[in-house]
Enzyme design. Structure first.
Site, PDB file in Angstrom:
ATOM      1  N   VAL A   1      46.058  39.541  29.410  1.00  6.88           N
ATOM      2  CA  VAL A   1      44.645  39.910  29.372  1.00  6.88           C
ATOM      3  C   VAL A   1      44.039  39.829  30.772  1.00  6.88           C
ATOM      4  CG1 VAL A   1      42.366  39.246  28.504  1.00  6.88           C
ATOM      5  CG2 VAL A   1      44.345  39.207  26.981  1.00  6.88           C
TER       6      VAL A   1
ATOM      7  N   ASP B   1      36.160  29.086  42.605  1.00  8.85           N
ATOM      8  CA  ASP B   1      36.907  30.015  41.761  1.00  8.85           C
ATOM      9  C   ASP B   1      36.865  31.425  42.328  1.00  8.85           C
ATOM     10  OD1 ASP B   1      38.544  30.363  39.615  1.00  8.85           O
ATOM     11  OD2 ASP B   1      37.084  29.798  38.104  1.00  8.85           O
TER      12      ASP B   1
ATOM     13  N   LYS C   1      32.823  35.518  38.172  1.00 10.38           N
ATOM     14  CA  LYS C   1      33.733  35.604  39.318  1.00 10.38           C
ATOM     15  C   LYS C   1      34.911  36.522  39.014  1.00 10.38           C
ATOM     16  CE  LYS C   1      37.174  33.028  37.625  1.00 10.38           C
ATOM     17  NZ  LYS C   1      38.611  33.366  37.546  1.00 10.38           N
TER      18      LYS C   1
END
Length: 330
Positions: free
Chosen positions: A276, A241, A188
């Protein structure tokens, strides 16, 4: 009351730690940045990663891993996917083998293309629980209602983690499909990054709806091929998600994609985001994986070309639109 150690003082780990401390658990957080440690202990803040969060007195930060995990009954790996192996190695010999390791990272290991639970178990003999789902740290910190999924190869430990994290603001479900939960949470991020690129180009709701729908198909296709269950991908760790990361400006992946779509070079994008961006690493890893197992992942394929082969994003969208016609279901 439980003692829970978090390895990594980033935004999501900190938010979860504060939530647990408010439920009368004892929480320790390790971070390699002494400034983060001092901010937590002295100012009850973590302004590097999550501003405006008041850190309760039940949370103590350390700059030493052994001190952090001393006496812990649960250990949460709250670090990015690319350091899961090195962090797991650093725990070897420092903790009893019966303590559950809870992984909240979303991704797969680069080059080996292994799921993170496998990576952890290659370095440690501890039971591993994956905690995943649609959960921006910023909203967990604000105690907005949030749902997660706990999974494990041994579901007793997933049940324990469900009990640990359940609160009036956090509802945790269990799911015995650890493959599906991990793959859904990783792929995702690729689709969310692509969604941001579309926003940066200036495309509209129709385009994003198409991307999310076909992206959902891509997530399920690779997940089922790897051994996951189809129904998992239409639950919290897949569809849920996907929705939250494709539509929210809390999503680092969407924000990074937005900048890429506007024409910013990737190195500048990462500098701007400051944390990140898992979708970039996941795109490379799943591009390599799809080549090995020979399955169709056209969105991942095109995003890889945009990220690593400097393909113009508009040309990439045009190529996706002009592929050979096919049935929607297959």
């Amino acid at each position: 009351m439980n003692k829970v150690a978090f390895i990594g003082g980033g935004s999501f780990g900190t938010a979860l730690g504060v939530l647990l401390a408010k439920e009368k658990n004892i929480v320790s957080i390790y971070d390699r940045d002494i400034n983060v440690v001092n901010d937590i202990n002295r100012n009850r803040k973590n302004n590097k990663y999550i501003k405006n969060l008041e850190i309760t007195s039940g949370v103590t930060a350390f700059n030493d891993i052994e001190a952090t995990v001393n006496g812990a009954e649960y250990i949460v790996l709250a670090v990015p996917s690319h350091v899961i192996r090195s962090v797991s190695k650093s725990l070897k010999g420092k903790i009893p083998n019966n303590i559950p390791i809870i992984s909240i990272a979303k991704g797969i290991e680069e080059h080996s293309n292994k799921r993170l639970s496998i990576v952890i178990n290659e370095e440690l003999d501890n039971p591993v629980v994956v905690l995943s789902g649609p959960s921006h740290a910023e909203e967990v910190a604000l105690e907005l209602p949030t749902t997660l999924v706990a999974t494990s190869e041994v579901m007793k430990y997933a049940d324990d983690v469900q009990n640990l994290f359940m609160s009036p603001f956090l509802r945790v479900y269990t799911n015995d499909d650890i493959i599906g939960v991990e793959v859904g949470g990783a792929v995702k991020n690729i689709i969310a990054l692509a969604a941001g690129v579309l926003d940066g180009i200036g495309y509209g709701d129709n385009t994003k709806a198409a991307l999310m729908t076909r992206g959902m198909k891509e997530i399920a296709r690779v997940g089922i091929e790897l051994g996951g269950k189809e129904e998992t991908f239409y639950g919290l760790t897949g569809m849920g998600d996907l929705i939250v990361t494709c539509t929210s400006m809390h999503s680092r992946n969407r924000r990074a994609g937005l900048l890429i779509g506007e024409g910013m070079p990737i190195d500048k994008v990462l500098e701007r985001i400051g944390m990140v961006v898992e979708g970039i690493k996941a795109c490379k890893a799943f591009y390599e994986l799809k080549e090995k197992i020979n399955i169709s992942m056209p969105i991942t394929d095109m995003l890889y070309k945009v990220l690593f082969e400097f393909k113009d994003p508009k040309e990439g969208v045009a190529e996706l639109m002009l592929r050979d016609k096919k049935n929607e279901i297959f």
